[in-house]
Structure formats: structure tokens, C-alpha cells
Scaffold this motif. Sequence first.
Motif, short mmCIF file in Angstrom:
data_model
loop_
_atom_site.label_atom_id
_atom_site.label_comp_id
_atom_site.label_asym_id
_atom_site.label_seq_id
_atom_site.Cartn_x
_atom_site.Cartn_y
_atom_site.Cartn_z
N SER A 5 -61.02 -6.84 -46.91
CA SER A 5 -62.21 -7.77 -47.29
C SER A 5 -62.28 -7.99 -48.69
O SER A 5 -62.12 -7.07 -49.60
CB SER A 5 -63.30 -6.74 -46.94
OG SER A 5 -63.37 -6.46 -45.58
N VAL A 6 -62.27 -9.23 -49.20
CA VAL A 6 -62.52 -9.54 -50.65
C VAL A 6 -63.89 -10.55 -50.76
O VAL A 6 -64.29 -11.07 -49.79
CB VAL A 6 -61.38 -10.35 -51.06
CG1 VAL A 6 -60.21 -9.63 -51.09
CG2 VAL A 6 -61.32 -11.54 -50.12
N ALA A 7 -64.64 -10.17 -51.66
CA ALA A 7 -65.85 -10.54 -52.12
C ALA A 7 -65.70 -11.99 -52.59
O ALA A 7 -64.80 -12.33 -53.55
CB ALA A 7 -66.76 -9.72 -53.12
N LEU A 8 -66.46 -12.98 -52.52
CA LEU A 8 -66.57 -14.07 -53.21
C LEU A 8 -67.69 -14.96 -53.31
O LEU A 8 -68.87 -14.39 -52.46
CB LEU A 8 -65.52 -15.02 -52.52
CG LEU A 8 -65.45 -15.76 -51.24
CD1 LEU A 8 -64.57 -16.69 -51.28
CD2 LEU A 8 -65.55 -14.55 -50.30
N GLU A 9 -68.07 -16.06 -53.98
CA GLU A 9 -69.39 -16.74 -53.96
C GLU A 9 -69.56 -17.50 -52.81
O GLU A 9 -68.53 -17.88 -52.31
CB GLU A 9 -69.64 -17.45 -55.09
CG GLU A 9 -69.43 -16.35 -56.50
CD GLU A 9 -70.69 -15.65 -56.45
OE1 GLU A 9 -71.54 -15.89 -56.28
OE2 GLU A 9 -70.37 -14.39 -56.98
N GLU A 39 -64.84 -3.65 -50.30
CA GLU A 39 -64.34 -4.78 -51.14
C GLU A 39 -63.12 -4.25 -52.00
O GLU A 39 -63.08 -3.28 -52.74
CB GLU A 39 -65.69 -4.93 -52.28
CG GLU A 39 -65.10 -6.20 -53.48
CD GLU A 39 -66.41 -6.48 -54.28
OE1 GLU A 39 -65.89 -6.67 -55.34
OE2 GLU A 39 -67.52 -6.49 -53.75
N GLU A 40 -62.03 -4.94 -51.67
CA GLU A 40 -60.75 -4.57 -52.35
C GLU A 40 -60.67 -5.25 -53.89
O GLU A 40 -60.44 -4.65 -54.85
CB GLU A 40 -59.56 -5.50 -51.45
CG GLU A 40 -59.12 -4.57 -50.42
CD GLU A 40 -58.62 -3.48 -50.62
OE1 GLU A 40 -57.99 -3.20 -51.41
OE2 GLU A 40 -58.83 -2.62 -49.61
N PHE A 41 -61.57 -6.44 -53.87
CA PHE A 41 -61.36 -7.28 -55.39
C PHE A 41 -62.53 -8.33 -55.17
O PHE A 41 -63.02 -8.78 -54.04
CB PHE A 41 -60.16 -7.83 -55.91
CG PHE A 41 -59.46 -8.52 -54.92
CD1 PHE A 41 -59.73 -10.02 -54.99
CD2 PHE A 41 -58.39 -8.04 -54.39
CE1 PHE A 41 -58.79 -10.68 -54.19
CE2 PHE A 41 -57.60 -8.93 -53.43
CZ PHE A 41 -57.89 -10.23 -53.44
N ARG A 42 -63.08 -8.67 -56.30
CA ARG A 42 -63.80 -10.11 -56.30
C ARG A 42 -62.78 -11.29 -56.53
O ARG A 42 -62.16 -11.14 -57.55
CB ARG A 42 -65.03 -9.89 -57.40
CG ARG A 42 -65.77 -11.20 -57.34
CD ARG A 42 -67.16 -11.07 -57.95
NE ARG A 42 -68.14 -10.34 -57.16
CZ ARG A 42 -68.78 -10.83 -56.02
NH1 ARG A 42 -68.55 -12.26 -55.73
NH2 ARG A 42 -69.44 -10.15 -55.38
N VAL A 43 -63.16 -12.33 -55.85
CA VAL A 43 -62.05 -13.42 -56.11
C VAL A 43 -62.42 -14.25 -56.99
O VAL A 43 -63.47 -14.67 -57.46
CB VAL A 43 -62.14 -14.24 -54.76
CG1 VAL A 43 -61.37 -15.80 -54.86
CG2 VAL A 43 -61.62 -13.63 -53.48
N ALA A 44 -61.54 -14.59 -57.93
CA ALA A 44 -61.57 -15.44 -59.12
C ALA A 44 -61.07 -16.91 -58.93
O ALA A 44 -61.58 -17.78 -59.29
CB ALA A 44 -60.96 -14.92 -60.24
N ALA A 45 -60.02 -16.93 -58.06
CA ALA A 45 -59.29 -18.27 -57.95
C ALA A 45 -58.82 -18.29 -56.44
O ALA A 45 -58.49 -17.22 -56.15
CB ALA A 45 -58.32 -18.62 -59.00
#
Length: 183
Positions: free
Chosen positions: A40-44, A88-94
Motif C-alpha cells: 500500500s502506498v499513500a497519495l493525495e 504505508e510503504e511510502f508517500r507517492v511524489a510522482a
Amino acid sequence: MPRQVHLFDRPSRFVAGTVGQPGDRTFYLQASDGTGRTVSVALEKNQVQVLADRMAELLDEVAGRADAVIPPDADVDDLDPLTPPVDEEFRVAAMGLAWDGSEQAVVVEAVAAGEEPIEEDAILSDADEGPDALRVTITPMAARAFIARARRVISAGRPSCPLCSLPLDATGHVCPRQNGYRR
């Protein structure tokens, strides 16, 4: 530090979902395979919207010019919540999006934020160094199902004020069009 890329080739599940109540939700992309591995990755919220819109555009473009069989639309067949635990593995930047003509599949890559700005050529690359990533390869039908679910998840938020279009809280909101009166 070496890059960690979570690869999912035709996962059993690739969805957008949320955790929390409308107005206080965290959006996630989640991929699962048949072995029970889930990432799972977090994003806006707007990143989910853009991904769904661009994926639909990509499929429409491929359907118009390629010899691929692209379904026109799909219903939301996966209404289940995200697979717990949602870590959350990481927050998505791109994000990157591509069509793999040889595999007849859509490739989605979500890249983690780092200390340095993300270079465009780092997305969808197989470099050993760089930010962590989630790379998912899905069929056109799975992509259409992802789009339908993502749009449903986005629209399930707070209703909009009929006057100013800002989201309404459960306690109401101070509407700028009402000169600051509660609505």
C-alpha cells in the motif's frame, strides 16, 4: 542506498481506496498478488483523480490506434475495503503511466518522495539507484475496473456546497458566498 521496487505483474488486485472518514481520509493505491503479498502506498486525492483520468485517456488512445482489444468501460466489481493491515510503504511524489504493446498491458509506477527532486527519467526506469517505487502491470480490463473504482472512491467524499462548491463538513461550513454565514 539501493532502490526498492515493488513489482506486480498482473496482480490479483490493484485498487484505489481510503482509510478514515470523509474530510479526514487518507488515499492509498494497493496491489496484491496470489501469494498474499500486499503493498500500500499513500497519495493525495487529486493524484488518484489524475491517475484515473490519464489512464482512461491512455486506453482510449490505444483503442483508437493500436490493434489491441480495449474494453470501452467497466463496472466497479470490487467494492471491498482495502486489504488490512494498510501499512504505508511510502508517500507517492510522482507517477508514471505507459502502454506495453508487447504485453498488451498498462504499466503504472508510483515513485516515493525523496530528499532530491525526482527526475523524469527515473520514473519507469530499471535503475539500481533512486527512489523506491511500486510498479504494476495490469490488463486493459483491470485498468478500466481501476478507473471505475477510483472515480467512485473520489466521489464518496463530502458533498459540495451548492453556492461555493467547497466541501461541506458535518458541522456545516462558513460559505464565502453567504458573506461568512454558516450554511
